[in-house]
Design an enzyme around this catalytic site. Structure first.
Site, PDB file in Angstrom:
ATOM      1  N   LYS A  21       0.834  -1.220   0.000  1.00  0.00           N
ATOM      2  CA  LYS A  21       0.000   0.000   0.000  1.00  0.00           C
ATOM      3  C   LYS A  21       0.861   1.259   0.000  1.00  0.00           C
ATOM      4  CE  LYS A  21      -1.822   1.617   4.062  1.00  0.00           C
ATOM      5  NZ  LYS A  21      -1.571   3.054   4.298  1.00  0.00           N
ATOM      6  N   ARG A 119      -1.237  14.600  12.832  1.00  0.00           N
ATOM      7  CA  ARG A 119      -0.347  14.287  11.702  1.00  0.00           C
ATOM      8  C   ARG A 119      -0.086  15.568  10.906  1.00  0.00           C
ATOM      9  NH1 ARG A 119      -2.154   8.533   9.182  1.00  0.00           N
ATOM     10  NH2 ARG A 119      -0.036   8.530   8.410  1.00  0.00           N
ATOM     11  N   ASP A 122       3.862  20.087   8.344  1.00  0.00           N
ATOM     12  CA  ASP A 122       4.772  21.238   8.316  1.00  0.00           C
ATOM     13  C   ASP A 122       6.051  20.960   7.510  1.00  0.00           C
ATOM     14  OD1 ASP A 122       5.163  19.460  10.709  1.00  0.00           O
ATOM     15  OD2 ASP A 122       6.984  20.679  10.921  1.00  0.00           O
ATOM     16  N   ASP A 299       4.247   0.817  12.319  1.00  0.00           N
ATOM     17  CA  ASP A 299       3.076   0.093  11.789  1.00  0.00           C
ATOM     18  C   ASP A 299       2.970  -1.319  12.360  1.00  0.00           C
ATOM     19  OD1 ASP A 299       2.598   2.314  10.305  1.00  0.00           O
ATOM     20  OD2 ASP A 299       2.972   1.416   8.349  1.00  0.00           O
TER      21      ASP A 299
HETATM   22  N1  EPU Z   1       5.627  14.540  10.857  1.00  0.00           N
HETATM   23  C1  EPU Z   1       5.646  15.881  11.200  1.00  0.00           C
HETATM   24  N2  EPU Z   1       5.494  16.793  10.190  1.00  0.00           N
HETATM   25  C2  EPU Z   1       5.328  16.434   8.896  1.00  0.00           C
HETATM   26  C3  EPU Z   1       5.305  15.051   8.568  1.00  0.00           C
HETATM   27  C4  EPU Z   1       5.461  14.133   9.563  1.00  0.00           C
HETATM   28  O1  EPU Z   1       5.791  16.245  12.363  1.00  0.00           O
HETATM   29  O2  EPU Z   1       5.212  17.323   8.039  1.00  0.00           O
HETATM   30  C5  EPU Z   1       5.797  13.541  11.919  1.00  0.00           C
HETATM   31  C6  EPU Z   1       4.536  12.680  12.098  1.00  0.00           C
HETATM   32  O3  EPU Z   1       3.598  13.317  12.940  1.00  0.00           O
HETATM   33  C7  EPU Z   1       5.115  11.421  12.688  1.00  0.00           C
HETATM   34  C8  EPU Z   1       6.477  11.301  12.000  1.00  0.00           C
HETATM   35  O4  EPU Z   1       6.773  12.604  11.510  1.00  0.00           O
HETATM   36  O5  EPU Z   1       5.335  11.609  14.059  1.00  0.00           O
HETATM   37  C9  EPU Z   1       6.541  10.305  10.866  1.00  0.00           C
HETATM   38  O6  EPU Z   1       5.544  10.620   9.913  1.00  0.00           O
HETATM   39  P1  EPU Z   1       5.712  10.314   8.382  1.00  0.00           P
HETATM   40  O7  EPU Z   1       5.527  11.586   7.630  1.00  0.00           O
HETATM   41  O8  EPU Z   1       6.962   9.541   8.177  1.00  0.00           O
HETATM   42  O9  EPU Z   1       4.479   9.374   8.115  1.00  0.00           O
HETATM   43  P2  EPU Z   1       3.458   9.458   6.916  1.00  0.00           P
HETATM   44  O10 EPU Z   1       4.169   9.729   5.642  1.00  0.00           O
HETATM   45  O11 EPU Z   1       2.310  10.298   7.298  1.00  0.00           O
HETATM   46  C10 EPU Z   1       3.731   6.943   6.319  1.00  0.00           C
HETATM   47  C11 EPU Z   1       2.813   5.753   6.177  1.00  0.00           C
HETATM   48  C12 EPU Z   1       2.319   5.337   7.546  1.00  0.00           C
HETATM   49  C13 EPU Z   1       3.514   4.989   8.419  1.00  0.00           C
HETATM   50  C14 EPU Z   1       4.473   6.187   8.495  1.00  0.00           C
HETATM   51  C15 EPU Z   1       5.751   5.908   9.257  1.00  0.00           C
HETATM   52  C16 EPU Z   1       1.843   6.178   4.005  1.00  0.00           C
HETATM   53  C17 EPU Z   1       0.644   6.526   3.195  1.00  0.00           C
HETATM   54  N3  EPU Z   1       1.688   6.149   5.331  1.00  0.00           N
HETATM   55  O12 EPU Z   1       2.938   7.958   6.898  1.00  0.00           O
HETATM   56  O13 EPU Z   1       1.541   4.177   7.338  1.00  0.00           O
HETATM   57  O14 EPU Z   1       3.074   4.691   9.717  1.00  0.00           O
HETATM   58  O15 EPU Z   1       4.839   6.582   7.143  1.00  0.00           O
HETATM   59  O16 EPU Z   1       6.463   4.908   8.651  1.00  0.00           O
HETATM   60  O17 EPU Z   1       2.906   5.904   3.461  1.00  0.00           O
HETATM   61  C18 EPU Z   1      -0.237   2.700   7.700  1.00  0.00           C
HETATM   62  O18 EPU Z   1       0.101   2.131   6.641  1.00  0.00           O
HETATM   63  O19 EPU Z   1      -1.093   2.222   8.472  1.00  0.00           O
HETATM   64  C19 EPU Z   1       0.394   3.971   8.054  1.00  0.00           C
HETATM   65  C20 EPU Z   1      -0.072   4.764   8.993  1.00  0.00           C
END
Ligand code: EPU
Length: 412
Positions: A21, A119, A122, A299
């Site tokens: 996914k 989430r 920023d 995850d």
């Molecule tokens: N974060 C920030 N600011 C941002 C972006 C992220 O503070 O602008 C923080 C988040 O709040 C979190 C950390 O950084 O504490 C990691 O977030 P990340 O951006 O890496 O996660 P994401 O891209 O929103 C993806 C997966 C998630 C998975 C995370 C971590 C996708 C669509 N989602 O999310 O998958 O948990 O990376 O590996 O790729 C799932 O599949 O169930 C799922 C939640």
């Protein structure tokens, strides 16, 4: 939809991991960057993918999904994403970078995804601004302008922000260097596909990546196997006992999860398969702390908590990535008799015997973890709101049933 589950049946047999996914979503976002056809095979037929295709259609792209292959073609001309669709998945935010690069603007009224904590976006916003775009946050996120190139260091290695900035950079003729990038296998696959589309990328799979982009063309790619799905079946077999082989997976993508399992279960690792044997009796996991790849994946935290709930002895889990990812499932495991205490981001679990109960899924991975716990519990359970699970697991109930699990879906 709810699942009715009879616990205590060992799992035996083979299960094939579907496409990932979290790999296919950014690849679909990248397909906006070209008007030529993009073809992806091994795509999972799950709700998040279907919703991402609807978002692509809203931009003006044509999509075709047949037998696991998705073809995306045509030109993206509308860069105002529909709010209701965006709210359905976090992956909607991944369209910002590619829509901006392709059309000179992008509007994301809101983003969705699992309720696992605040989430913020920023880093996405800060990165796009640093590379030359104008970004306003009055009604969701609106970007305008073009990427001018340059250097940007991510405050933390966010998967989504890295992917967004890579897509934005891939269409930019000036070099862009990104530092402190996420290094997850899904990010690396995106880099490979952007390279196949014509971008020149150095440092692939490392934390410092330089992209020299330009005019991009179509290509085809096979989506990597879903490492979380693979780990889910391994963990479920571990909890209930039996012998299960997960086929078509990449063992090294499982990061810190596999060594942890190897310490407690008999595991055979092939080049593209993993077999686990478990008698359902095992020691607790000591101390686990979630971290970016290749650390212990957030995850897999909830499913590991479900395993720890039926282990012998103590496990401490610290969730560093998403602040709400412990509490809900802990309360649901407690309904099944788990001895689990949560303080902030730390859970202390003493393994015990679980009994069947009516529990409620609040998010995708948490829902899958509750199914694992129910399969390991004595008696009948009902997992309510199981639709969350279908966002990310293809044929979940069928795959488990074929392994011998007593699981049945009913409309609530
Ligand atoms: N974060 C920030 N600011 C941002 C972006 C992220 O503070 O602008 C923080 C988040 O709040 C979190 C950390 O950084 O504490 C990691 O977030 P990340 O951006 O890496 O996660 P994401 O891209 O929103 C993806 C997966 C998630 C998975 C995370 C971590 C996708 C669509 N989602 O999310 O998958 O948990 O990376 O590996 O790729 C799932 O599949 O169930 C799922 C939640």
């Amino acid at each position: 939809m709810d699942y009715l589950i009879g616990g205590g049946h060992r799992l035996n047999g083979e299960v094939t991991a579907s496409g990932c996914k979290n790999a296919v979503l950014p690849l679909l976002a990248a397909s906006v960057l070209t008007d030529e056809p993009m073809v992806f095979c091994n795509c999972p037929d799950i709700a998040d993918v279907r919703n991402m295709l609807l978002l692509l259609q809203a931009t003006g792209k044509h999509t075709d999904f047949c037998d696991g292959s998705i073809t995306v073609s045509g030109k993206a001309s509308n860069n105002l994403l529909p709010a209701a669709l965006c709210a359905r998945l976090r992956g909607s935010g991944l369209l910002l970078g590619s829509l901006l690069a392709k059309t000179g603007g992008a509007s994301l009224p809101q983003s969705g995804g699992c309720a696992i904590g605040d989430r913020p976006m920023d880093i996405h916003i800060d990165g796009l601004r640093a590379l030359g775009a104008e970004v306003s946050e009055r009604k969701g996120i609106c970007c305008r302008g073009s990427i001018a190139g340059g250097r940007y260091r991510l405050r933390m290695p966010s998967v989504g922000a890295t992917e967004n900035l890579l897509c934005a950079a891939a269409a930019c003729v000036h070099p862009v260097t990104l530092e402190n990038c996420a290094v997850e296998p899904e990010v690396e696959q995106l880099q490979q596909v952007l390279q196949s589309m014509g971008a020149e990328i150095t440092g692939m799979g490392t934390s410092t990546v330089t992209v020299r982009g330009g005019r991009l063309h179509g290509c085809s790619a096979e989506v990597i196997p879903d490492r979380i799905e693979c780990a889910t079946y391994l963990a479920t077999c571990a909890a209930v006992g039996g012998k299960v082989t997960v086929k078509r997976c990449v063992p090294r993508h499982l990061g810190a999860f596999l060594p942890l399992m190897k310490g407690r279960f008999h595991i055979e690792e092939g080049q593209d398969c993993i077999t686990i044997c478990s008698d359902g009796v095992f020691e607790g996991f000591g101390y686990i702390s979630t971290a970016p790849y290749p650390g212990f994946h957030t995850d897999l935290q909830q499913i590991t908590a479900a395993l720890a709930a039926v282990a012998c002895g103590k496990t401490v889990i610290v969730e560093n990535m998403f602040e709400n990812r412990l509490t809900h499932n802990a309360s649901q495991l407690a309904l099944m008799g788990a001895n689990i205490t949560v303080r902030g981001r730390r859970a202390e679990i003493f393994g015990s015997k679980l009994h069947g109960a009516c529990v409620t899924a609040a998010d995708l991975r948490g829902g899958a973890a509750l199914v694992t716990a129910a399969l390991a519990a004595k008696g009948q359970s009902r997992v309510r709101c199981a639709n969350h699970i279908l966002r990310g697991y293809e044929n979940f109930e069928q795959k488990l049933s074929r392994l011998g699990a007593d699981i049945r879906a009913i409309e609530d």
